[in-house]
Design an enzyme around this catalytic site. Structure first.
Site, PDB file in Angstrom:
ATOM      1  N   THR A  83       1.041  -1.610  -0.101  1.00 32.60           N
ATOM      2  CA  THR A  83      -0.121  -0.199  -0.115  1.00 32.60           C
ATOM      3  C   THR A  83       0.798   1.390  -0.250  1.00 32.60           C
ATOM      4  O   THR A  83       2.003   1.481   0.715  1.00 32.60           O
ATOM      5  CB  THR A  83      -0.864   0.181   1.040  1.00 32.60           C
ATOM      6  OG1 THR A  83      -1.258   1.277   1.224  1.00 32.60           O
ATOM      7  CG2 THR A  83      -0.008  -0.523   2.546  1.00 32.60           C
ATOM      8  N   ASP A  85       0.621   3.926   1.136  1.00 36.52           N
ATOM      9  CA  ASP A  85       0.367   5.325   2.323  1.00 36.52           C
ATOM     10  C   ASP A  85       0.943   4.384   3.431  1.00 36.52           C
ATOM     11  O   ASP A  85       1.438   5.512   4.543  1.00 36.52           O
ATOM     12  CB  ASP A  85      -1.064   5.153   2.728  1.00 36.52           C
ATOM     13  CG  ASP A  85      -2.435   5.327   2.233  1.00 36.52           C
ATOM     14  OD1 ASP A  85      -1.464   5.760   1.154  1.00 36.52           O
ATOM     15  OD2 ASP A  85      -3.616   5.050   2.425  1.00 36.52           O
ATOM     16  N   GLU A 145       7.571  24.408   2.274  1.00 39.64           N
ATOM     17  CA  GLU A 145       7.867  25.474   3.783  1.00 39.64           C
ATOM     18  C   GLU A 145       6.540  24.554   4.431  1.00 39.64           C
ATOM     19  O   GLU A 145       6.983  25.406   5.893  1.00 39.64           O
ATOM     20  CB  GLU A 145       7.557  26.566   3.464  1.00 39.64           C
ATOM     21  CG  GLU A 145       8.344  27.369   2.595  1.00 39.64           C
ATOM     22  CD  GLU A 145       9.164  26.476   1.288  1.00 39.64           C
ATOM     23  OE1 GLU A 145       8.545  26.180   0.555  1.00 39.64           O
ATOM     24  OE2 GLU A 145      10.221  26.867   1.202  1.00 39.64           O
TER      25      GLU A 145
END
Lengths: 281, 281, 281, 281
Positions: A83, A85, A145
């Site tokens: 996966t 993720d 940032e």
């Protein structure tokens, strides 16, 4: 399995595919497999085809199905974490995560090239409904940032404060990584909210979407896939079942499937979260 | 340090460089630093410039110099493992290795595209004088039919036997990865020797050379570099010295520099060496 | 055709291949096709298979064979220019040239990253036995300091003079592109000869070899391939034969095959050759 | 020019930048330059700095400004076509178009990897407010099933019909390229409208946005940039002004700036538009 749609694979049929994204066996969600009748049919087909063990590649959903199936029909099953993720217990990395993160940083690099004025804000939405792994890693690696994660509430107000200090330090451009599962509703909403507060900003949005799921796998993912596949077969041959093979440290280790399914995992390194804070100031 | 050629770096000067290959500070071998007089001059310059600690990035040679310098002048030093060969004790991975390996597999992928007849052999020479890490990882990740490593003697005769069985299994092409430090003298020599034994083969050689040392760093290398740099600074601030920061498991750990310099390391995973044997048959 | 090894292709079988390098139909040199008997056999098979026209993709050799075959058996033939050397009359660009040149500049970019000292010379050997197109284009696009072409004699002495002036202008690194067909015997020989004259240089050699022939095609090549294929079919349907379709300006035009085979072509733009001189000083 | 912010460039300062995206000179829209006072100030600064000619790189807006400035102050100006949209008269290709198109097809290739079920529709939004060049080229090169262009009204109804026939031919996935300037309001709107009509489709949207503007330039763009820059300088030295240099066929040609600004251009090749129709059926 439910349709008895099997394809025999051997050393020739899997030759010359290691460099390809996607899957040659196809993949699909399957409602029927959630029913006892559906699983029975699947097992009948598996048995008729002479298949005596299964290797399941996927995430939570795949593993739950595999675990039930294995218990119901006492067929050996070994699972492989696949996966993008990277949100599974028992393996430092899951297959696809490294490739996806590389895809994201290539996108960030390109976006940064065009950043040339002080009043431009870029929002890049990356995958991760419940996991900020891609966002955090790609954000650090891309020099973003600010990074908005599902695991950590960062309200629009806090983000705006960060952006103001970035602007004051005269950074020539600002890129904000937005994990799709963060609390403010995704990159479009975040951009809109920020725009309302800082009207002088020109906000630009990129939604990477499914391009993060494809592409030729990175070296890391190919080596990991090879090692996990090799280990899965060996463990099946050794009579093991209901385990997941995974990478821990630099070694392939096994974890009981039950543990994988039940244990919470938090894959965001503390030092990286700290760095994220430091870099955003 | 010997030429007092310092460049102050701050958050602005290091902005927008994370995506670049090479080094903005330049690098060079330095004979003078091997002498006591040279190091004294370096220290005088360092002191005059108000520098109170050093971070050294490199491999064995860099670390030896840093270790001596630190002892001679009691200046704190933290080292970061940076070498594409991945041949250092104390860190699962060194900076540059992942990027280099990805460069090699992209080359292998392209070479494989043109492989279309049964009588063609491709030899790809990759870096690694003493370490087969790039060769083994890229060979597995690229689906090579054979891999010649410095750590393992594979005579031409044994290679030819492998190639014969590959030919018999009617593989449509054969790619052999040759680490520059293997015993037979590099890809050109290996190709020549094989050609003498199998005249019907058309042998092709690619020498990747220094292109393995450049290129935009991979996500893995960027994250690792950020984590190691962050850890190095923190450890210096905490008063530590003569250590190397490294990745072990998924955590940043320290190792005494002396240990790094004295301990032998063998980075080729047993399971990958086994796989290499299995795949070559 | 000689082995009656045909594969029917339709819109489904060619789906999802536009991004791949290489050829799904395979390719091979064929001695038998040079004989009248071989061509007769090929024609018999073609006829039996109900094929009524041919599209031949390749360079000089392919076109000569196609031209003879078409005349002998009055079967319609349209040719498509497919060679990375870009050395055919009748088309500004041939298929594969743009992709190969992009592969070369990616390699040059990586090599340049590691160039950090004044005494290092990199030699990169690129394809082109009779044509310097890849070398000239990649040399300009890669910012090389010198380019050795088959079309232009540049002796070692002249090259050394160029390198000396480059060194004097304190360039931080020097990359020399060497087409395999240039007069001095390729990158290894050139490097050796230069090394003998400038001993203080550290010379490094990269031989790109067959990796230039593979890889996912560039947008330019895919669009050109699509346009040429579409035009080839339309011209066959319109009853034309023994022509090559090619890109001239931004339009697809046809040229009689005889003209393609007999006319000399010089594809190196004068302005680019001039630039090469200017840049090397 | 208005801020007298000049940077002298020579062969050393432009060394090692050919591989970078973006611009080292920065770029910005400038309201003051639209006023006579602003231009006067710019001219005063230019004169004081001893600059005696200008090379302007950009599109319509840049060229208009350059043209006015050149007439008002009789300062020589040569323009170079630099816009990813490829929408200028007088040059077959503009700088950046080839790089942007390559970026888009890499994205499409990755998206296609994940397409594995029959009920999934991918919408990819690419740049092009008034020009469909990127969409058409990337659509053909990426093998898209449908392409929505600004130059051509394709209503949702017509698109749905195309998608239905694609589904009937059992294509395993469907990718629709949407130029941002097409009539239906961009990829999100198109996806929403289609979803309302075909509820069983799972629609996925990718907005590439500004990542199309960056990245290391392709070989084609680098060679074109080098040739155009070289030609611009030579034409200035030869006393020419108010012209644009451009690529026509395979040669660098000039066009009066007035003509560039006034002539309509249609860069979509007829054969490619035809192909688009054929492929969508």
């Amino acid at each position: 399995m439910i349709d008895a749609n099997f394809e025999e694979m051997n050393s020739r049929s899997v030759s010359n595919i290691i460099q390809l994204g996607g899957t040659i066996l196809k993949t699909a969600r399957c409602e029927a497999f959630r029913t006892a009748a559906g699983r029975q049919q699947a097992y009948d087909h598996v048995k008729a085809a002479g298949i005596d063990a299964l290797i399941a590649i996927g995430g939570d959903g795949t593993f739950s199905g595999a675990e039930i199936f294995s218990r119901e029909f006492t067929i050996p099953v070994v699972c492989i974490p696949g996966t993008i993720d990277n949100d599974l217990y028992g393996s430092d990395f899951t297959l696809g995560f490294d490739t996806a993160t590389n895809t994201v940083i290539e996108a960030i690099d390109k976006i940064r090239d065009t950043a040339a004025s002080h009043d431009r804000l870029f929002f890049v939405e990356v995958m991760g409904r419940d996991s900020g792994c891609i966002a955090l890693n790609a954000g650090i690696a891309g020099g973003a940032e600010a990074i908005l994660l599902p695991e950590k509430a960062t309200g629009i107000q806090a983000l705006c404060s960060q952006l103001e200090s970035a602007a004051k330090s005269k950074k020539s451009s600002t890129i904000v990584i937005v994990a799709e599962g963060e609390e403010n509703g995704g990159a479009y909403n975040v951009a809109k909210e920020v725009k309302q507060r800082f009207d002088f900003y020109d906000t630009k949005v990129t939604i990477l979407g499914h391009l993060q799921r494809g592409g030729s796998p990175s070296s890391f993912d190919r080596v990991l896939a090879s090692r996990l596949g090799y280990a899965a077969v060996r463990h099946l041959l050794a009579g093991q079942t209901r385990i997941m093979v995974g990478l821990r440290g630099n070694e392939i280790k096994t974890t009981p499937l039950e543990e994988v399914l039940n244990k919470k995992v938090f894959k965001l390194s503390e030092d990286m979260l700290e760095m994220m804070e430091v870099l955003s100031i």
